[in-house]
Design an enzyme around this catalytic site. Structure first.
Site, PDB file in Angstrom:
ATOM      1  N   LEU A   1      -7.564 -18.621  33.008  1.00 20.94           N
ATOM      2  CA  LEU A   1      -6.209 -18.088  33.052  1.00 20.94           C
ATOM      3  C   LEU A   1      -5.236 -19.040  33.746  1.00 20.94           C
ATOM      4  CD1 LEU A   1      -7.124 -14.386  33.863  1.00 20.94           C
ATOM      5  CD2 LEU A   1      -5.842 -15.121  31.846  1.00 20.94           C
TER       6      LEU A   1
ATOM      7  N   SER B   1      -8.661 -25.346  49.363  1.00 21.49           N
ATOM      8  CA  SER B   1      -9.113 -23.981  49.150  1.00 21.49           C
ATOM      9  C   SER B   1      -8.113 -22.992  49.721  1.00 21.49           C
ATOM     10  CB  SER B   1     -10.473 -23.759  49.816  1.00 21.49           C
ATOM     11  OG  SER B   1     -10.826 -22.385  49.786  1.00 21.49           O
ATOM     12  N   VAL B   2      -7.839 -21.941  48.960  1.00 22.74           N
ATOM     13  CA  VAL B   2      -6.948 -20.885  49.454  1.00 22.74           C
ATOM     14  C   VAL B   2      -7.607 -20.055  50.549  1.00 22.74           C
ATOM     15  CG1 VAL B   2      -5.706 -20.644  47.271  1.00 22.74           C
ATOM     16  CG2 VAL B   2      -7.738 -19.246  47.696  1.00 22.74           C
TER      17      VAL B   2
ATOM     18  N   TYR C   1     -14.565  -7.308  45.200  1.00 22.30           N
ATOM     19  CA  TYR C   1     -13.508  -7.680  44.255  1.00 22.30           C
ATOM     20  C   TYR C   1     -12.452  -6.580  44.152  1.00 22.30           C
ATOM     21  CZ  TYR C   1     -11.605  -9.545  39.843  1.00 22.30           C
ATOM     22  OH  TYR C   1     -10.798 -10.058  38.861  1.00 22.30           O
TER      23      TYR C   1
ATOM     24  N   ALA D   1     -10.311  -6.403  47.321  1.00 25.18           N
ATOM     25  CA  ALA D   1      -9.397  -7.536  47.396  1.00 25.18           C
ATOM     26  C   ALA D   1      -8.212  -7.363  46.450  1.00 25.18           C
ATOM     27  CB  ALA D   1     -10.146  -8.829  47.076  1.00 25.18           C
ATOM     28  N   LYS D   2      -8.475  -6.923  45.240  1.00 26.33           N
ATOM     29  CA  LYS D   2      -7.404  -6.778  44.262  1.00 26.33           C
ATOM     30  C   LYS D   2      -6.459  -5.643  44.642  1.00 26.33           C
ATOM     31  CE  LYS D   2      -8.499 -10.163  41.552  1.00 26.33           C
ATOM     32  NZ  LYS D   2      -7.685 -11.402  41.636  1.00 26.33           N
TER      33      LYS D   2
ATOM     34  N   ASP E   1      -7.008 -26.399  42.355  1.00 24.22           N
ATOM     35  CA  ASP E   1      -8.352 -25.932  42.020  1.00 24.22           C
ATOM     36  C   ASP E   1      -9.375 -26.817  42.714  1.00 24.22           C
ATOM     37  OD1 ASP E   1     -10.807 -25.080  40.696  1.00 24.22           O
ATOM     38  OD2 ASP E   1      -9.496 -24.211  39.164  1.00 24.22           O
TER      39      ASP E   1
ATOM     40  N   SER F   1      -6.088  -6.580  39.340  1.00 26.43           N
ATOM     41  CA  SER F   1      -7.135  -6.262  38.371  1.00 26.43           C
ATOM     42  C   SER F   1      -7.181  -4.755  38.189  1.00 26.43           C
ATOM     43  CB  SER F   1      -8.502  -6.766  38.855  1.00 26.43           C
ATOM     44  OG  SER F   1      -9.553  -6.272  38.043  1.00 26.43           O
TER      45      SER F   1
END
Length: 303
Positions: A20, A74-75, A166, A169-170, A39, A153
């Site tokens: 994406l 890295s984020v 996940y 976090a979203k 990235d 998400s």
């Protein structure tokens, strides 16, 4: 309608080396944006480092006549988030657009998920979102302009088995985006969430044989609009899945007012409490939380 372009705009896109993020980077660059392609090239679980994916996207953009620079920080750390914003500033002198797309996946059921797997996923998705927003926000505020797109998400809306880390976090990113939208309104900063669905590396292990076409390029236009200066919404969520674009939002039932309650009365009134015939929507911007309180207080005053 004239073409919506990004000439002279600078975009930072996390996780833009594949999937994406790559689609977003290529689209914005093709429309004139200068892009920081972030990235670190990790595996889907977050292991390893590879500068290749980010650099490949940069070269693809340049070959098409666009402008881009790679960043492999890295984020997951505040320093990494700051470094990628600094990359935009040192190369292009500004940051207009921030798209937080980076993510990793570590699946496990609640009773088997390790603390490390929970925390590491939050580090990239949720804390990573804060790290880049915190670094970019002062520059957008000073410029009086900004577009922030967080990647949510449907798992953050509805949950999903084996994905507590996940999903948490979203869901958290929705709150972060709302705050950025509320605080950024007076400074020309709009913040929204994209809830995308596409067949990418993140789909590994999922049987996609019966899926309709779900290419990242189908999602990119919705993200492009949220990132554009003509974007007319803030504090909202857009779904983009298999060609469908829709708005997602939180609703409340009108509810039932009583000055005092017992457990038994809650039980007796549950059907009325849950009645969704006349739902209420309180948009985050300008002050959805205040509108919520006013609605609740008004019911009490009427009684």
């Amino acid at each position: 309608m004239s073409e919506l372009r990004f000439d002279d705009r600078v975009a930072v896109i996390t996780g833009a080396g594949r999937g994406l993020g790559r689609a977003y980077a290529l689209l914005l660059a093709s429309k004139g944006a200068k892009v920081v392609v972030n990235d670190p090239g990790v595996s889907m679980k977050g292991d390893g480092v590879d500068a290749g994916p980010a650099e490949e996207v940069v070269q693809e953009i340049k070959a098409a006549g666009g402008e881009a620079v790679a960043n492999t920080d890295s984020v997951a750390t505040p320093e990494g988030g700051q470094a990628m914003i600094d990359t935009a500033l040192s190369n292009y002198g500004r940051v207009d657009i921030l798209i937080h797309n980076a993510g990793i996946v570590r699946r496990a059921t609640l009773d088997e998920m390790s603390i490390d797997d929970f925390e590491d996923v939050l580090d990239v998705h949720l804390r990573g979102g804060f790290h880049v927003v915190r670094a970019a926000y002062p520059h957008m505020k000073k410029a009086g302009y900004g577009r922030i797109v967080m990647t949510g998400s449907i798992n953050g809306l509805y949950g999903n088995a084996g994905a507590a880390n996940y999903s948490v976090a979203k869901a958290g990113l929705q709150g972060l985006s709302n705050v950025a939208a509320i605080e950024g309104e007076e400074f020309g900063i709009k913040s929204n969430v994209i809830l995308p669905a596409a067949v990418t590396r993140m789909s590994e292990g999922v049987d996609t044989s019966a899926f309709p076409p779900m290419d990242p390029n189908q999602v990119a236009p919705a993200v492009g609009w949220l990132a554009h200066e003509s974007c007319s919404v803030t504090g909202e969520m857009l779904i983009s899945a298999a060609g469908r674009v829709a708005r997602a939002y939180s609703v409340e039932t009108p509810g039932v007012y009583q000055p005092t309650w017992t457990v038994e009365q809650i039980s007796e009134q549950m059907e009325n409490i849950r009645n969704a015939d006349e739902t209420q929507v309180f948009d985050p911007v300008p002050l959805g939380h205040i509108d919520h309180l006013k609605f609740s207080f008004a019911m009490a005053s009427k009684k």
